[in-house]
Motif scaffolding. Sequence first.
Motif, PDB file in Angstrom:
ATOM      1  N   GLU A  80      33.698  54.773  31.360  1.00 25.78           N
ATOM      2  CA  GLU A  80      32.394  55.030  30.525  1.00 25.78           C
ATOM      3  C   GLU A  80      32.029  53.159  29.993  1.00 25.78           C
ATOM      4  OE1 GLU A  80      34.340  57.168  27.841  1.00 25.78           O
ATOM      5  OE2 GLU A  80      34.450  59.016  28.824  1.00 25.78           O
ATOM      6  N   HIS A  81      33.090  52.520  30.074  1.00 25.95           N
ATOM      7  CA  HIS A  81      32.277  50.735  29.807  1.00 25.95           C
ATOM      8  C   HIS A  81      32.430  49.876  30.995  1.00 25.95           C
ATOM      9  CE1 HIS A  81      32.800  46.800  27.578  1.00 25.95           C
ATOM     10  NE2 HIS A  81      33.759  46.576  28.828  1.00 25.95           N
ATOM     11  N   ALA A  82      31.791  50.303  31.680  1.00 23.13           N
ATOM     12  CA  ALA A  82      31.172  49.374  33.122  1.00 23.13           C
ATOM     13  C   ALA A  82      31.243  48.263  32.791  1.00 23.13           C
ATOM     14  CB  ALA A  82      29.669  49.938  33.325  1.00 23.13           C
ATOM     15  N   MET A  83      32.423  47.171  33.915  1.00 20.81           N
ATOM     16  CA  MET A  83      32.707  46.164  33.762  1.00 20.81           C
ATOM     17  C   MET A  83      32.122  44.913  34.626  1.00 20.81           C
ATOM     18  SD  MET A  83      36.783  47.139  32.286  1.00 20.81           S
ATOM     19  CE  MET A  83      36.763  47.860  33.733  1.00 20.81           C
ATOM     20  N   LYS A  84      31.896  43.449  34.740  1.00 22.28           N
ATOM     21  CA  LYS A  84      31.147  42.689  35.160  1.00 22.28           C
ATOM     22  C   LYS A  84      32.324  42.111  35.286  1.00 22.28           C
ATOM     23  CE  LYS A  84      26.572  42.276  34.171  1.00 22.28           C
ATOM     24  NZ  LYS A  84      25.388  41.128  33.055  1.00 22.28           N
ATOM     25  N   ARG A  85      33.232  41.546  34.762  1.00 22.44           N
ATOM     26  CA  ARG A  85      34.701  40.967  35.172  1.00 22.44           C
ATOM     27  C   ARG A  85      35.874  42.123  34.750  1.00 22.44           C
ATOM     28  NH1 ARG A  85      35.514  36.339  31.108  1.00 22.44           N
ATOM     29  NH2 ARG A  85      34.282  35.177  32.093  1.00 22.44           N
ATOM     30  N   MET A  86      37.194  41.818  35.835  1.00 23.13           N
ATOM     31  CA  MET A  86      37.874  42.693  35.943  1.00 23.13           C
ATOM     32  C   MET A  86      38.637  42.430  34.679  1.00 23.13           C
ATOM     33  SD  MET A  86      40.262  45.265  37.214  1.00 23.13           S
ATOM     34  CE  MET A  86      39.578  45.377  38.939  1.00 23.13           C
ATOM     35  N   ILE A  87      38.958  43.751  34.366  1.00 22.08           N
ATOM     36  CA  ILE A  87      40.142  42.762  33.242  1.00 22.08           C
ATOM     37  C   ILE A  87      41.426  42.922  33.615  1.00 22.08           C
ATOM     38  CG2 ILE A  87      41.746  43.911  31.448  1.00 22.08           C
ATOM     39  CD1 ILE A  87      38.940  45.562  30.017  1.00 22.08           C
ATOM     40  N   ILE A  88      42.395  42.132  33.642  1.00 23.29           N
ATOM     41  CA  ILE A  88      44.035  42.422  34.587  1.00 23.29           C
ATOM     42  C   ILE A  88      44.904  43.526  34.538  1.00 23.29           C
ATOM     43  CG2 ILE A  88      44.771  41.623  32.729  1.00 23.29           C
ATOM     44  CD1 ILE A  88      46.845  39.478  34.653  1.00 23.29           C
ATOM     45  N   ARG A  89      45.212  44.023  35.518  1.00 21.25           N
ATOM     46  CA  ARG A  89      46.144  45.346  35.910  1.00 21.25           C
ATOM     47  C   ARG A  89      47.401  44.899  35.841  1.00 21.25           C
ATOM     48  NH1 ARG A  89      43.054  50.088  37.512  1.00 21.25           N
ATOM     49  NH2 ARG A  89      44.389  51.354  36.315  1.00 21.25           N
ATOM     50  N   TYR A  90      47.503  45.253  35.311  1.00 25.55           N
ATOM     51  CA  TYR A  90      49.740  45.713  35.263  1.00 25.55           C
ATOM     52  C   TYR A  90      50.377  46.815  36.703  1.00 25.55           C
ATOM     53  CZ  TYR A  90      49.130  42.795  30.824  1.00 25.55           C
ATOM     54  OH  TYR A  90      49.242  42.704  30.072  1.00 25.55           O
ATOM     55  N   THR A  91      49.282  47.139  37.021  1.00 23.73           N
ATOM     56  CA  THR A  91      49.836  47.422  38.669  1.00 23.73           C
ATOM     57  C   THR A  91      49.250  47.144  40.077  1.00 23.73           C
ATOM     58  OG1 THR A  91      50.146  49.615  39.738  1.00 23.73           O
ATOM     59  CG2 THR A  91      48.136  49.702  38.080  1.00 23.73           C
ATOM     60  N   PRO A  92      49.312  47.178  41.202  1.00 25.87           N
ATOM     61  CA  PRO A  92      49.485  46.090  42.209  1.00 25.87           C
ATOM     62  C   PRO A  92      48.063  47.821  43.161  1.00 25.87           C
ATOM     63  CG  PRO A  92      51.504  46.489  42.711  1.00 25.87           C
ATOM     64  CD  PRO A  92      50.870  46.937  41.608  1.00 25.87           C
ATOM     65  N   HIS A  93      48.538  49.081  42.454  1.00 23.29           N
ATOM     66  CA  HIS A  93      47.522  50.473  43.375  1.00 23.29           C
ATOM     67  C   HIS A  93      47.485  50.987  42.417  1.00 23.29           C
ATOM     68  CE1 HIS A  93      51.433  51.942  43.527  1.00 23.29           C
ATOM     69  NE2 HIS A  93      52.203  50.950  43.785  1.00 23.29           N
ATOM     70  N   LEU A  94      46.893  51.728  42.722  1.00 25.34           N
ATOM     71  CA  LEU A  94      46.257  53.058  42.089  1.00 25.34           C
ATOM     72  C   LEU A  94      46.398  54.375  41.591  1.00 25.34           C
ATOM     73  CD1 LEU A  94      42.655  51.202  40.946  1.00 25.34           C
ATOM     74  CD2 LEU A  94      44.613  50.308  39.855  1.00 25.34           C
ATOM     75  N   PHE A  95      47.192  54.481  42.914  1.00 27.53           N
ATOM     76  CA  PHE A  95      47.655  55.914  43.088  1.00 27.53           C
ATOM     77  C   PHE A  95      49.059  56.083  43.380  1.00 27.53           C
ATOM     78  CE2 PHE A  95      42.679  56.126  44.518  1.00 27.53           C
ATOM     79  CZ  PHE A  95      42.546  57.520  44.229  1.00 27.53           C
ATOM     80  N   PHE A  96      50.191  56.635  42.807  1.00 23.78           N
ATOM     81  CA  PHE A  96      51.282  56.870  42.525  1.00 23.78           C
ATOM     82  C   PHE A  96      51.787  58.365  43.338  1.00 23.78           C
ATOM     83  CE2 PHE A  96      49.474  55.090  38.578  1.00 23.78           C
ATOM     84  CZ  PHE A  96      49.864  54.124  38.764  1.00 23.78           C
ATOM     85  N   ARG A  97      51.890  57.883  45.181  1.00 19.18           N
ATOM     86  CA  ARG A  97      52.054  59.078  46.188  1.00 19.18           C
ATOM     87  C   ARG A  97      53.904  59.676  45.983  1.00 19.18           C
ATOM     88  NH1 ARG A  97      50.533  61.777  50.443  1.00 19.18           N
ATOM     89  NH2 ARG A  97      48.295  59.812  50.253  1.00 19.18           N
ATOM     90  N   SER A  98      54.095  60.969  45.368  1.00 19.03           N
ATOM     91  CA  SER A  98      55.096  61.551  45.903  1.00 19.03           C
ATOM     92  C   SER A  98      55.205  62.283  46.967  1.00 19.03           C
ATOM     93  CB  SER A  98      55.670  62.332  44.772  1.00 19.03           C
ATOM     94  OG  SER A  98      55.524  61.340  43.426  1.00 19.03           O
ATOM     95  N   ASN A 110      35.832  39.994  28.184  1.00 16.00           N
ATOM     96  CA  ASN A 110      35.801  38.120  27.780  1.00 16.00           C
ATOM     97  C   ASN A 110      36.524  37.038  27.778  1.00 16.00           C
ATOM     98  OD1 ASN A 110      32.535  39.671  27.250  1.00 16.00           O
ATOM     99  ND2 ASN A 110      32.710  39.523  25.390  1.00 16.00           N
ATOM    100  N   ASN A 111      37.545  37.552  27.669  1.00 15.87           N
ATOM    101  CA  ASN A 111      38.427  37.079  27.818  1.00 15.87           C
ATOM    102  C   ASN A 111      38.817  35.991  29.196  1.00 15.87           C
ATOM    103  OD1 ASN A 111      39.538  37.302  25.297  1.00 15.87           O
ATOM    104  ND2 ASN A 111      41.787  38.360  25.890  1.00 15.87           N
ATOM    105  N   LYS A 112      39.276  34.477  29.081  1.00 17.15           N
ATOM    106  CA  LYS A 112      39.392  33.784  30.156  1.00 17.15           C
ATOM    107  C   LYS A 112      39.434  34.516  31.202  1.00 17.15           C
ATOM    108  CE  LYS A 112      38.578  29.508  32.215  1.00 17.15           C
ATOM    109  NZ  LYS A 112      38.970  27.427  31.468  1.00 17.15           N
ATOM    110  N   TYR A 113      40.256  34.440  32.355  1.00 17.73           N
ATOM    111  CA  TYR A 113      40.650  34.642  33.462  1.00 17.73           C
ATOM    112  C   TYR A 113      40.987  36.225  33.159  1.00 17.73           C
ATOM    113  CZ  TYR A 113      40.441  29.905  34.243  1.00 17.73           C
ATOM    114  OH  TYR A 113      40.768  28.533  34.740  1.00 17.73           O
TER     115      TYR A 113
END
Length: 372
Positions: A193-211, A255-258
């Motif tokens: 819903e909020h399309a981003m030009k700059r990635m907001i830093i993630r707190y997980t290295p992958h987005l799917f969690f397989r059980s 908009n925060n740097k890095y």
Amino acid sequence: MKKNIFIACFLFFFVSCQHRKTESVRENVDMCINVDSLSQAKLKVKTLRYIPLEATEQSLIRNITKIVYVAHCYYIFDRIAKKIIVFSDTGKYLYSINKVGGGPGEYVEPVDMDVAPNGDIYVADNATKKIVKYSKDGLQFEEMKVGQYFLSFLLVDNSDFLLADIRSKGILDIALAKYKAGSDNFSIIEPYEHAMKRMIIRYTPHLFFRSETISYYYARFTPFLYAIDKNGNLKRIKLITDKLPTEEKLIEWENNKYGTFSPDGFICDVSACYEADDYILLVTISDFPLYTFVDRGNQKVCNFQSLGKDLNGHSGIKGVANDFFVSYCEPSQKNLQRIIDKSDLCEESRQQFLKLNQEANPILMLFNFKIQ
């Protein structure tokens, strides 16, 4: 979060060479999870096991990005070293995939990996917009040209995938989509819903969690988790919370740097969502992690700020193996002493840990819980 009218517009505008269509699974909610109220129950570790990973010249690990357990083997993705290392369920080194390069069957910048039930390994190369399938022994390969920049994926079957964090024309505009290898089918499930030009830093290295029988995906900055079965069917789970970031807060973070930012009390990510033994374990990230347990029988929810002292030194929930959640700890002197002091270690295991030093590979931690 309020849904903006421009979603339909940018889905039409940012069209690539592939055919895109949208499909909605938002009509129904199959489960609600309150992640705002702390539980008064007591969380205890029921069982805790340690597995040292054999360290050879070929199996040295620089960073554990992802752990997938399939058919009695641990598949460990080391994104820094750009390789996948495979260990037996006792920690013995078996083989590795290390195919860095620009030729056939090679990858430039691996961003994610997944494993089929038969042990075939799939590696996503964001630089070349493809997924490479390697046979169980790593000697044979097959390339699948996705044609999109994406940061994570889930194997549904040999040719069907879910893709996450898809970027087109410099805009991160698609959160989740279905893709079929060898075709132009590209179905958008969840737009940003909020399309981003700059990635907001993630707190997980992958987005799917397989059980073992189900996987989970979190649509970031929304209240929705998706539960994905082996056939790719999706069920929607709603997080009940007052801590989702506002549109103004997302703009501030972007908009925060890095792309760095302070959560300021808002939920900014989900770092894990796995099910093992009796519980689904969800970890939401705000100023501090919150550990949410959902009883798989009666769906009772308990929220805790810590997993307890027994798991000191753990590096977060990284996967599941049978009825155990999986994490790891570094072989620091403090961690090694803690393991050696465990009263239930057999003498053979104690001697094995006594031989380790800080140059050894990380140590897997397997555990499950009971709530009283």
